[in-house]
Design an enzyme around this catalytic site. Structure first.
Site, PDB file in Angstrom:
ATOM      1  N   ASN A   1      -5.646   3.702 -12.551  1.00  0.00           N
ATOM      2  CA  ASN A   1      -4.681   2.694 -12.097  1.00  0.00           C
ATOM      3  C   ASN A   1      -3.272   3.238 -12.262  1.00  0.00           C
ATOM      4  OD1 ASN A   1      -3.708   0.013 -11.396  1.00  0.00           O
ATOM      5  ND2 ASN A   1      -3.193  -0.259 -13.557  1.00  0.00           N
TER       6      ASN A   1
ATOM      7  N   ARG B   1     -15.961 -14.501 -10.000  1.00  0.00           N
ATOM      8  CA  ARG B   1     -15.588 -13.074 -10.144  1.00  0.00           C
ATOM      9  C   ARG B   1     -16.806 -12.166 -10.084  1.00  0.00           C
ATOM     10  NH1 ARG B   1     -10.358 -11.775 -11.629  1.00  0.00           N
ATOM     11  NH2 ARG B   1      -9.226 -13.609 -12.275  1.00  0.00           N
TER      12      ARG B   1
ATOM     13  N   ARG C   1      -6.210  -7.907  -8.588  1.00  0.00           N
ATOM     14  CA  ARG C   1      -7.299  -8.694  -9.184  1.00  0.00           C
ATOM     15  C   ARG C   1      -7.649  -8.069 -10.527  1.00  0.00           C
ATOM     16  NH1 ARG C   1      -7.556 -13.337  -7.482  1.00  0.00           N
ATOM     17  NH2 ARG C   1      -9.683 -13.644  -8.195  1.00  0.00           N
TER      18      ARG C   1
ATOM     19  N   GLY D   1       0.779  -1.242   0.000  1.00  0.00           N
ATOM     20  CA  GLY D   1       0.000   0.000   0.000  1.00  0.00           C
ATOM     21  C   GLY D   1       0.804   1.281   0.000  1.00  0.00           C
ATOM     22  N   SER D   2       2.037   1.248  -0.525  1.00  0.00           N
ATOM     23  CA  SER D   2       2.832   2.482  -0.470  1.00  0.00           C
ATOM     24  C   SER D   2       2.259   3.571  -1.384  1.00  0.00           C
ATOM     25  CB  SER D   2       4.299   2.210  -0.793  1.00  0.00           C
ATOM     26  OG  SER D   2       4.453   1.860  -2.145  1.00  0.00           O
ATOM     27  N   ASN D   3       1.673   3.194  -2.508  1.00  0.00           N
ATOM     28  CA  ASN D   3       1.035   4.219  -3.356  1.00  0.00           C
ATOM     29  C   ASN D   3      -0.194   4.801  -2.672  1.00  0.00           C
ATOM     30  OD1 ASN D   3       2.273   4.702  -6.123  1.00  0.00           O
ATOM     31  ND2 ASN D   3       2.393   2.477  -5.954  1.00  0.00           N
TER      32      ASN D   3
ATOM     33  N   LEU E   1     -10.170  -6.981 -13.205  1.00  0.00           N
ATOM     34  CA  LEU E   1     -11.583  -6.589 -13.099  1.00  0.00           C
ATOM     35  C   LEU E   1     -12.285  -6.867 -14.425  1.00  0.00           C
ATOM     36  CD1 LEU E   1     -10.894  -3.304 -11.147  1.00  0.00           C
ATOM     37  CD2 LEU E   1     -12.049  -5.337 -10.241  1.00  0.00           C
TER      38      LEU E   1
ATOM     39  N   ASP F   1      -4.316  -3.164 -18.538  1.00  0.00           N
ATOM     40  CA  ASP F   1      -3.259  -2.156 -18.662  1.00  0.00           C
ATOM     41  C   ASP F   1      -3.381  -1.335 -19.939  1.00  0.00           C
ATOM     42  OD1 ASP F   1      -2.214  -2.928 -16.190  1.00  0.00           O
ATOM     43  OD2 ASP F   1      -0.932  -4.445 -17.088  1.00  0.00           O
TER      44      ASP F   1
ATOM     45  N   HIS G   1       0.537   1.801 -13.102  1.00  0.00           N
ATOM     46  CA  HIS G   1       1.220   0.612 -13.617  1.00  0.00           C
ATOM     47  C   HIS G   1       2.724   0.907 -13.645  1.00  0.00           C
ATOM     48  CE1 HIS G   1       1.786  -3.056 -15.867  1.00  0.00           C
ATOM     49  NE2 HIS G   1       2.577  -2.381 -16.689  1.00  0.00           N
TER      50      HIS G   1
HETATM   51  C1  GRF Z   1       3.263  -0.690  -7.573  1.00  0.00           C
HETATM   52  O1  GRF Z   1       4.500  -0.852  -8.192  1.00  0.00           O
HETATM   53  C2  GRF Z   1       2.172  -0.408  -8.569  1.00  0.00           C
HETATM   54  O2  GRF Z   1       2.623   0.301  -9.678  1.00  0.00           O
HETATM   55  C3  GRF Z   1       1.768  -1.792  -8.997  1.00  0.00           C
HETATM   56  O3  GRF Z   1       1.843  -2.574  -7.830  1.00  0.00           O
HETATM   57  C4  GRF Z   1       2.779  -1.994  -6.927  1.00  0.00           C
HETATM   58  C5  GRF Z   1       2.038  -1.759  -5.658  1.00  0.00           C
HETATM   59  O4  GRF Z   1       2.866  -1.273  -4.638  1.00  0.00           O
HETATM   60  N1  GRF Z   1       0.468  -1.773  -9.626  1.00  0.00           N
HETATM   61  P1  GRF Z   1       2.218  -0.626  -3.341  1.00  0.00           P
HETATM   62  O5  GRF Z   1       1.274  -1.680  -2.748  1.00  0.00           O
HETATM   63  O6  GRF Z   1       1.498   0.607  -3.738  1.00  0.00           O
HETATM   64  O7  GRF Z   1       3.373  -0.365  -2.419  1.00  0.00           O
END
Ligand code: GRF
Length: 207
Positions: free
Chosen positions: A109, A67, A93, A14-16, A95, A147, A111
């Site tokens: 999203n 799903r 997951r 969950g760092s993003n 979608l 994507d 990526h």
């Molecule tokens: C990130 O590299 C994001 O681009 C990809 O999955 C990773 C998730 O990292 N979709 P985090 O859970 O946000 O740390």
């Protein structure tokens, strides 16, 4: 200011999501995080979100027969929180078109590659194998095809000769944490002009 209410969907670290929560803590940020939801009960990011006073929920895909049933539950969990926009942030997951169409242009999203290159998994390893000199990350609207979808912004970083998968991932992730909050702010505030930001380590371009 009326803020766009955002749900962030995660599956793990969950760092993003954390970078979005931190950006949204600023009074003049155009979005507020109304929900952090995981499909895995053990996702580390859930604790961070609840520690920051954000509503959390878990819709565990393993407890649904298919799903379709999972996505109906996911959709209804999100709608309970009066959400305008959904941000996928490491949500692992795929979608279906049913869910993607329900959130058309309200589902984005991040990526870890410069789309349309390196769709799918293991993007950093594949970039290293190919010997590309530029790599990066992309924030895009989600469409039914994996994507794909209109690009909102990208950040590019150099690939260095001694890079490993982990050193490259770290350099890209640092840019993800800048790009995603900027891209969400632009979507939430409806700004469409192109903006380019060149700093010493990367090129970030947002539409
Ligand atoms: C990130 O590299 C994001 O681009 C990809 O999955 C990773 C998730 O990292 N979709 P985090 O859970 O946000 O740390």
């Amino acid at each position: 200011m009326t803020k766009t209410r955002v749900a962030v969907l995660i599956s793990g670290r969950g760092s993003n999501m954390m970078s979005l929560v931190e950006a949204a803590a600023c009074a003049d940020y155009p979005a507020e995080i109304g929900l952090v939801l995981s499909n895995r009960p053990d996702a580390a990011g859930l604790q961070f979100a609840s520690d920051h006073g954000i509503a959390t929920d878990c819709v565990d895909h393993k407890t649904f027969p298919d799903r379709e049933a999972f996505e109906i539950a996911l959709d209804s969990a999100i709608r309970k929180h009066d959400i305008d926009l959904v941000c996928l942030a490491g949500f692992m997951r795929l979608l279906t078109p049913w869910f993607v169409d329900r959130w058309h242009d309200r589902l984005i999203n991040i990526h870890p590659a410069l789309l349309p290159s390196y769709k799918g998994l293991d993007t950093h390893a594949r970039a290293l194998t190919d010997g590309v000199t530029l790599h990066g990350c992309t924030v895009h609207y989600v469409r039914a095809e994996m994507d794909a979808g209109p690009i909102i912004g990208q950040a590019a970083v150099p690939v260095l000769t001694d890079d490993t998968e982990s050193s490259l991932a770290k350099r890209v992730l640092a840019q993800e944490h800048k790009l995603y909050p900027e891209a969400l702010a632009r979507v939430a505030s409806g700004q469409l002009d192109q903006q380019t930001d060149l700093d010493q380590s990367c090129l970030r371009v947002l539409r």
